[in-house]
Design an enzyme around this catalytic site. Sequence first.
Site, short mmCIF file in Angstrom:
data_model
loop_
_atom_site.label_atom_id
_atom_site.label_comp_id
_atom_site.label_asym_id
_atom_site.label_seq_id
_atom_site.Cartn_x
_atom_site.Cartn_y
_atom_site.Cartn_z
N CYS A 7 1.44 -0.81 -0.09
CA CYS A 7 -0.34 0.03 0.00
C CYS A 7 0.84 1.83 -0.75
O CYS A 7 0.35 2.30 -0.08
CB CYS A 7 -1.09 -0.03 0.76
SG CYS A 7 -0.56 0.78 2.48
N ASP A 43 2.73 3.04 2.43
CA ASP A 43 2.92 4.03 3.57
C ASP A 43 4.06 3.48 3.89
O ASP A 43 4.57 2.24 3.62
CB ASP A 43 1.33 3.07 4.44
CG ASP A 43 -0.07 3.24 3.83
OD1 ASP A 43 0.44 4.33 2.60
OD2 ASP A 43 -0.98 3.96 5.11
N CYS A 80 -1.91 7.56 5.11
CA CYS A 80 -3.91 7.70 5.18
C CYS A 80 -3.46 8.78 6.01
O CYS A 80 -3.01 9.22 7.27
CB CYS A 80 -4.93 7.05 4.26
SG CYS A 80 -4.94 5.63 6.00
N CYS A 106 -3.90 0.27 9.22
CA CYS A 106 -2.75 1.33 9.49
C CYS A 106 -2.19 1.66 10.45
O CYS A 106 -0.96 2.36 10.77
CB CYS A 106 -3.78 2.34 9.28
SG CYS A 106 -4.56 3.09 7.47
#
Lengths: 195, 384
Positions: free
Chosen positions: A35, A37, A61, A105
Amino acid sequence: MWKYSEKLMDHFMNPRNTGQLLNPDCHSEVGSPQCGDAMTLDIKVDDEDRIAEIKFMTFGCAGAIAAASALTEIAKGKTLEEALGISNDQIVEFLGGMPEEKYHCSVMGNEALSMAIDDFRHRRDNTAEHLESILREISEDLAAAIGNGSISIEHVHPIRVSVRLSGGDDGIVTEVLEKELQKRTGKTVKVSVTR
Amino acid sequence: MKAYLDNNATTRIAPEVLDAMLPFYTERFGNPSSFHSFGSDLMEDIEAAREKVAVLLGANAEEIVFTSGGTESDNTALIGATTINPLKPGLVTSKIEHPAVLETAEYIKSKGHPVGFSEVNNDGTLNMNSLESFISEQTGLVSIMMANNETGVIMPVAEVARKAHERRALFHTDAVQAVGKIPVDVRSLGIDMLSISAHKLHGPKGVGALFIRKGIEIPPFMLGGHQEKGIRAGTYNTAGIVGLGVAAELAVRHLLEENGITGLLLERLEGGILERCPGTVIAGADVERLPNTVTILFRGVESEAVMTLLDMEGICVSSGSVCSSGDESSSYVLSAMGIDAVDANTALRFSLSRYTTGREIDYVLEVLPSIIEKLREISPYANP
């Protein structure tokens, strides 16, 4: 749009403890290639083994940024052992909930924290090992001066150590010993004496 | 202040379209397939809409089949064209098609048909060598989108149609994002089948059309009644079809003038962003794109975080990737263009329409730079 709690939005809009530390005691970088991140964590640890300062940077995010901010808030002041026990659920709870799809996350922060703590322990072990070998040498070099005294390790931190001199001659000046150890270890050294 | 710059997702319904549709939800509720004139009179409205769609595409009315939208049109074309000739069951498409084509292609592949997915170049254009390498005597259909929904890059459909025809394959194009934004003429482009969707050109949702060139017979996708000469069963969505007709008529009327203005506004947006947000890159910067679409990489800043902050300011944009499960991959379109996952996750798409105003563009230019700046400050990739 995700349904984010007010507290999560606050930590996203005003993330706490962002940035980098000058001369951190430990550092970690984690990234999720899928992703994309990524996160960095810098930590300073005090002599009680507590997280004194912690700073993060995140590419991710709103959920990822808020989770990292929450993690640093929860971890601050905790001992390393306590910090390792922080769970994802604790982060989610701290933020007043999180959409289920966003739970992942919060994982990144924990991963970064445990990597940073590993890094700290690794550095500390290295320092301890180095110090032990130096103390062996120094005991021989200064055997005459120390006499029947002995030097023992009191506390080791990656950048500062304290040792204790027990017994020995009055003639030994702790400053001299400190200077010598500092020269040899490259760390800040504190020597205390018990006679 | 609000700014709606997500017109490739869907557009505002034109007031003329809505006005034309309303009677079919009230007094004129009949079924066009009924025997009685209360219903059957409505066939005239259907046919008038068909004519308008045909004019927009440079087709004949009899070549237009109404469907429930772009997805159904794509499904009908791909599944139909790969089943009509057992000697030519193959499909060739590209890696950057809309999921309506990609997923249908995967389905066709799962049924044992040879299916090839062409590569694209780094600028988002079609890699013709790759495409040609997949076309064989077994290929029954080549399907390439007219313009990409994320980057707006326009594909060389006339050239692809020629290549397909050289190998006696049919050519279909998903023109959902292109029609109404650039002139489309099915004859001069050599198109055999073409999909459109009403809601992308200020029409209603839930209705679209498939152009099928006269002489091509494909089996129906929706089975049932005899509507649309048996090619597409299901009670007529009268209001929707009428709405699509009016939307098509408006698109013809506004095409040139509108796209001139939209193009200028897009330039203003692109120029303003490149100037005010350092470290930004336009995907497909140097190739021909739709006059309303741009995808910009805000390097070092994750797109969903930006969208969340823009959303709070009333600004609607989109990105090819949404972070939702952890194993979520970034935009497959940008990935096919050789953009790595980190950069792909910084991409935002801005898509304009004829209702976009200069004030909206200026508002975005006012709000966006500080958002990017704020997120860059905490990004470990801030200085790539």
